[in-house]
Design a protein around this motif. Structure first.
Motif, PDB file in Angstrom:
ATOM      1  N   ILE A  39      23.513   6.957  18.510  1.00 40.22           N
ATOM      2  CA  ILE A  39      24.593   6.183  16.787  1.00 40.22           C
ATOM      3  C   ILE A  39      24.402   4.549  17.802  1.00 40.22           C
ATOM      4  CG2 ILE A  39      26.581   6.066  15.886  1.00 40.22           C
ATOM      5  CD1 ILE A  39      26.710   9.034  16.337  1.00 40.22           C
ATOM      6  N   VAL A  86      23.181   2.309  19.041  1.00 39.71           N
ATOM      7  CA  VAL A  86      21.796   1.300  19.415  1.00 39.71           C
ATOM      8  C   VAL A  86      21.134   1.600  17.679  1.00 39.71           C
ATOM      9  CG1 VAL A  86      19.164   1.814  19.841  1.00 39.71           C
ATOM     10  CG2 VAL A  86      21.155   2.454  21.297  1.00 39.71           C
ATOM     11  N   ALA A  87      21.568   2.778  17.504  1.00 39.54           N
ATOM     12  CA  ALA A  87      20.824   2.079  15.547  1.00 39.54           C
ATOM     13  C   ALA A  87      21.868   1.441  14.847  1.00 39.54           C
ATOM     14  CB  ALA A  87      21.157   3.869  15.007  1.00 39.54           C
ATOM     15  N   ALA A  88      22.929   1.201  15.375  1.00 35.82           N
ATOM     16  CA  ALA A  88      24.391   0.599  14.868  1.00 35.82           C
ATOM     17  C   ALA A  88      23.059  -1.065  15.193  1.00 35.82           C
ATOM     18  CB  ALA A  88      25.092   0.758  15.261  1.00 35.82           C
ATOM     19  N   GLY A  89      22.563  -1.760  16.524  1.00 40.50           N
ATOM     20  CA  GLY A  89      22.133  -2.544  16.324  1.00 40.50           C
ATOM     21  C   GLY A  89      22.521  -2.678  18.552  1.00 40.50           C
ATOM     22  N   LEU A 109      17.547   8.710  24.994  1.00 35.64           N
ATOM     23  CA  LEU A 109      18.545   7.248  23.535  1.00 35.64           C
ATOM     24  C   LEU A 109      18.106   8.470  23.073  1.00 35.64           C
ATOM     25  CD1 LEU A 109      18.661   3.478  24.311  1.00 35.64           C
ATOM     26  CD2 LEU A 109      20.629   4.958  24.779  1.00 35.64           C
ATOM     27  N   ASP A 110      16.925   8.652  22.860  1.00 33.60           N
ATOM     28  CA  ASP A 110      16.351   9.328  21.882  1.00 33.60           C
ATOM     29  C   ASP A 110      16.923  11.337  21.644  1.00 33.60           C
ATOM     30  OD1 ASP A 110      14.421  10.625  20.150  1.00 33.60           O
ATOM     31  OD2 ASP A 110      11.999   9.992  20.970  1.00 33.60           O
ATOM     32  N   VAL A 129      29.397  -1.966  20.005  1.00 31.82           N
ATOM     33  CA  VAL A 129      28.299  -3.030  19.076  1.00 31.82           C
ATOM     34  C   VAL A 129      28.245  -5.018  19.859  1.00 31.82           C
ATOM     35  CG1 VAL A 129      26.516  -4.049  17.530  1.00 31.82           C
ATOM     36  CG2 VAL A 129      27.116  -1.557  17.422  1.00 31.82           C
ATOM     37  N   PRO A 152      19.237  -1.295  23.135  1.00 32.36           N
ATOM     38  CA  PRO A 152      18.763  -0.254  24.347  1.00 32.36           C
ATOM     39  C   PRO A 152      19.318  -0.173  25.952  1.00 32.36           C
ATOM     40  CG  PRO A 152      17.042  -0.304  22.927  1.00 32.36           C
ATOM     41  CD  PRO A 152      18.181  -1.919  22.979  1.00 32.36           C
ATOM     42  N   SER A 158      31.427  -0.824  15.129  1.00 31.02           N
ATOM     43  CA  SER A 158      30.683  -2.250  15.180  1.00 31.02           C
ATOM     44  C   SER A 158      31.183  -3.118  16.370  1.00 31.02           C
ATOM     45  CB  SER A 158      31.286  -2.393  13.918  1.00 31.02           C
ATOM     46  OG  SER A 158      31.047  -3.736  13.762  1.00 31.02           O
TER      47      SER A 158
END
Lengths: 453, 407
Positions: free
Chosen positions: B328, B330-333, B375-376, B299, B336, B296
């Motif tokens: 992780i 990017v998935a958290a916000g 990132l993928d 991010v 990119p 957190s």
């Protein structure tokens, strides 16, 4: 006819809950959403109507029903909830296991933070697999991660049991090679003991009947002997002579032994359910030797099996192909780079880079399980299955011939994920809202709230 | 054989890779125009026969965006010569052309920061702290170029490793960055940066400072003496949030790079983002099921404009942990582009490894070709170049489907 209406009205008035549900439960509308059609096309500007928690209709145009409740979903991509086939969400890991241990007992339904962190990744159903330090770990169950309790929306509890007993879990992969051999030997002994117990249970009634007959005979014989003794008092003189013979006859005069009914043994009963094909086994095995042991166990006791891990499956495919009715749960543990490779003698399993291709070439059913809490399932699935097959893999159940497709949204579904982009093609797409039973159980915090201290 | 390159056509042929990037196309257009004009000069220049041209892949640029339509020309000296529009690469060119497969993305090398890659896994092989202020210590002493893990890491796209002494003193000597290539001779990139520490790791029962108060006092006195080490941006270990907060209370003439790998520094982030110039911070590595507060914090730091780099941890960590950290985040916000900068360009700045971490003329041709966006998690390493020297990574059975290479 009129009387039928009166009765119906009376019934509804007596059942206020039903009346309320029928008349006052507002349909939920998701407007302007996108989804993938069964043919793989992206359909845009759809309206999804949810009644009683399930999708009741999907249309490309139309007016929202009166009194409907709208959930902001414009431009979001809708899929069904992701399924984690091997999760340890909130479960303790390690320690001694036993067949009568049950993952649902250990599931901490009040661990809101952990459960919401998994929901936030789109996972709505988990197969809770107990993980112990080798041997029989316990029984797994399937859980829907929806709010639970009497007042679900405010109880603070999560998790509704979907399938009470999913499998008996056996770990052949933990510990040193010697420890794994020992635990395999112990498992064989436990299954053999359970079978012996079953045989004992089955023969108990027969043995009891035999016993009763023998007892009847014995009583009759004793009675006859008593008559003789009373009539032959003169024979007392000969007693001393016969002392030695009496000692031998004591054995014969002894009453027949009553058969012992096998006592209550819950772990053994669970193993018997497995042997009787009422419960499958989930065997975690990664290295080739462990996979061969798993094959032997499955074949010896003719088990319905799911193999979890199977990292070195490609090396022992001949053994695996011989099995009947077996499926695989694959994962991708985050092993250290230095755990295998140059100079490492006994490292991590030698995993095939294309394990899924190997499975498909050999016509073996497979699914993906995170092996962790489930929060990393989507990334793991993309990594293992590739971007094209990831979405269908993460939504589909395909175990032991029972294939449940959830890879496109259809009426009747209760678990929905609304993504920021097309998860099938956009690596940066992430869940924005999760709906279960028409209830928004999680949504992404707005703005920078997510990182707020 | 030469192919003329018209600078104007570069701007005309600029294409954005994604629809999101289209919104920023005008600003990028200007940036690329200026970049290309500066790289290629106003006069037409050409591709020589000795050059290698990598074409067909989208390119990750310094700002972290993915731009398609560009070819990268690698000169025989192992450096990137120029970026030109794909259309400018003629079929008549007789040199080496690497035709990348559709959807592939060309990036600089990944960078394992503050790990133990190149020390044969001996993370503690370079210990500081014998002297509290030891600016002459050099982390390169711990590097073993024959470490086999260097090549293993390179197969995963990790082309650089930066070592630093364990932060047991206040000043712990210079960091050292090397190319990940198992060989007899090391290739050091840049001079490194002075590493410092403000935190519990410096405290000891055997010598000063034995308490945090004493440590802060030492730091204040040292900063007040205007030492040479603080006249350029060093690397400052501040593991906990309180370490960072106390570091920010010091009067920095040049703001250091904050190495905050594991703690929760959300509360002082506003103070960090208020510092002058681009502030760099090293975070992570972010792990599946790891500390949610640290994630957190990362991010939030990115959203406040702090330039992040993901810390490494090889060879103890998973081979793809740098990309996992980014996925992780990017998935958290995390944005990119910010995540890609944290993988490629920012670590080079942090480590002062000049000529790395960026695809531009004059930079080292240390490149990685991924099958898709790095990132993928689904993307795989197809090919890599170290100093312009190419190496195929994708399995031989897939090579035919993945790419073609013409000489």
């Amino acid at each position: 006819m009129k009387s039928v209406h009166i009765y119906l009205l009376g019934f509804l008035l007596m059942m206020p809950g039903v009346l309320q549900a029928q008349l006052f439960e507002r349909p939920i509308i998701l407007e302007g959403v996108k989804m993938i059609s069964p043919r793989g096309e992206v359909l845009e500007d759809l309206m999804i109507t949810i009644r009683r928690g399930r999708i009741a209709g999907i249309s490309q145009s139309g007016d929202a029903p009166m009194m409907s409740k709208k959930i902001a979903a414009d431009g979001l991509f809708v899929t069904s909830g992701l399924v984690d086939h091997a999760s340890v969400l909130t479960l303790p890991v390690g320690g001694e296991g036993a067949a009568d241990h049950w993952s649902w007992d250990a599931f901490d339904r009040y661990d809101k933070e952990a459960i919401l962190s998994v929901l936030a990744t789109g996972v709505t159903r988990v197969h809770l697999v107990p993980v112990r330090s080798g041997g029989i770990s316990g029984r797994s169950c399937w859980v829907s991660l929806e709010p639970a309790g009497e007042n679900a929306s405010s109880s603070g509890q999560f998790g509704v049991l979907m399938e009470e007993e999913a499998a008996l879990c056996i770990d052949l992969a933990s510990g040193s090679p010697v420890a794994r051999m020992r635990s395999y030997g112990a498992i064989l002994d436990q299954f053999s003991a359970a079978k012996d117990r079953r045989d004992a249970l089955e023969s108990y009634d027969e043995d009891l009947e035999e016993y009763l007959e023998e007892l009847k005979k014995w009583i009759e014989e004793k009675a006859e002997e008593g008559d003789k003794e009373s009539s032959d008092e003169g024979a007392e003189k000969d007693e001393k002579k016969d002392e030695k013979k009496d000692g031998e006859e004591e054995e014969e005069n002894k009453s027949p032994e009553k058969p012992v009914r096998p006592g209550v043994d819950e772990p053994s009963d669970i193993l018997l359910k497995v042997v009787a094909h009422q419960l499958p086994v989930l065997i975690t095995a990664r290295k080739s030797a462990d996979l061969i042991n798993a094959c032997e166990l499955i074949q010896k006791f003719e088990l319905d099996a799911i193999i979890h891990g199977a990292d070195e499956a490609a090396l022992v495919m001949d053994h695996l192909k011989d099995l009947e009715n077996v499926s695989f749960i694959l994962d991708n543990p985050a092993n250290a780079l230095s755990a295998s490779g140059p100079g490492v003698i006994d490292g991590q399993p030698r995993r095939s880079a294309d394990l899924i291709s190997v499975m498909e070439e050999n016509d073996l059913d497979w699914v993906i399980g995170s092996g962790g809490s489930g929060a990393g399932l989507w990334r793991m699935t993309r990594k293992m299955a590739g971007s094209e097959a990831a979405l269908s893999s993460a939504q589909t159940t395909n175990l032991r011939g029972e294939k449940t497709r959830r890879d496109w949204v259809s009426p009747g579904m209760r678990h929905l994920v609304l993504w920021s982009g097309n998860p099938a093609s956009d690596a940066a797409a992430r869940p924005e809202k999760i709906l279960i039973n028409g209830l928004v159980v999680w949504q992404r915090p707005a703005g920078t709230r997510e990182g707020r201290f | 054989m030469q192919i003329s390159i018209r600078s104007m056509s570069i701007a005309n042929n600029l294409k954005m890779a994604t629809s999101q990037q289209k919104t920023r196309s005008l600003s990028l257009l200007g940036m690329w125009g200026v970049l290309c004009l500066s790289l290629l000069g106003a006069t037409p220049r050409g591709i020589l026969a000795a050059d290698t041209v990598i074409t067909g892949a989208a390119v990750v640029t310094a700002d972290g965006s993915v731009n398609s339509g560009w070819a990268v020309i690698v000169g025989p000296n192992g450096q990137i010569k120029a970026l030109v529009p794909n259309e400018e690469v003629s079929e008549a060119f007789q040199g080496s052309i690497f035709n990348a497969p559709e959807g592939s993305v060309l990036t600089p090398g990944l960078h394992d920061l503050m790990g133990a890659l190149g020390t044969r896994g001996q993370a503690a092989s370079l210990q500081a702290g014998t002297e509290l202020f030891d600016p002459d210590l050099d982390a390169s002493q711990a590097f073993d170029p024959t470490d086999p893990w260097l090549d293993v890491a390179a197969q995963q796209g990790v082309l650089y490793t930066t070592l630093a002494a364990l932060p047991l003193g206040v000043v712990n000597g210079k960091s050292a960055t090397f190319l990940c290539q198992t060989s007899k001779t090391p290739l050091r990139l840049g001079e490194g940066k002075q590493t410092m520490a403000l935190g519990d790791s410096v405290l000891s029962g055997n010598r000063m400072p034995t308490s945090r108060t004493a440590l802060i006092s030492l730091w204040r006195d040292w900063v007040a003496s205007d030492p040479e080490e603080l006249k350029s941006a060093g690397l400052l270990y501040v593991y906990e949030g309180i370490d960072l907060r106390q570091a920010l209370s010091l009067p920095w003439s040049v703001v250091p790079v904050f190495i905050h790998t594991g703690g929760d520094a959300r509360s002082p982030l506003d103070l960090v983002s208020g510092l002058p110039g681009p502030v760099h911070m090293v975070v992570g590595p972010l792990l599946e099921g790891g500390d949610a507060s640290h994630l957190s914090m990362a991010v939030q730091a990115a959203s406040k404009g702090i330039e992040l780099s993901f810390a490494g941890g090889l060879p103890a960590g998973p081979a793809d942990h740098l990309r996992t950290s980014a996925a992780i985040a990017v998935a958290a916000g995390m944005n990119p582009e910010a995540a890609r900068r944290a993988l490629f360009s920012n670590p080079a700045t942090v480590a002062a490894a000049t000529g790395t971490g960026i695809i531009e003329a004059g930079a080292r041709a240390d490149l990685v070709l991924f099958s898709g966006d790095p990132l993928d998690p689904a993307s795989k390493v197809i090919h890599l170049w170290r100093g312009g020297e190419g190496q195929r990574v994708a399995g031989s059975s897939k090579v035919g489907e993945l790419d073609t290479f013409r000489r």
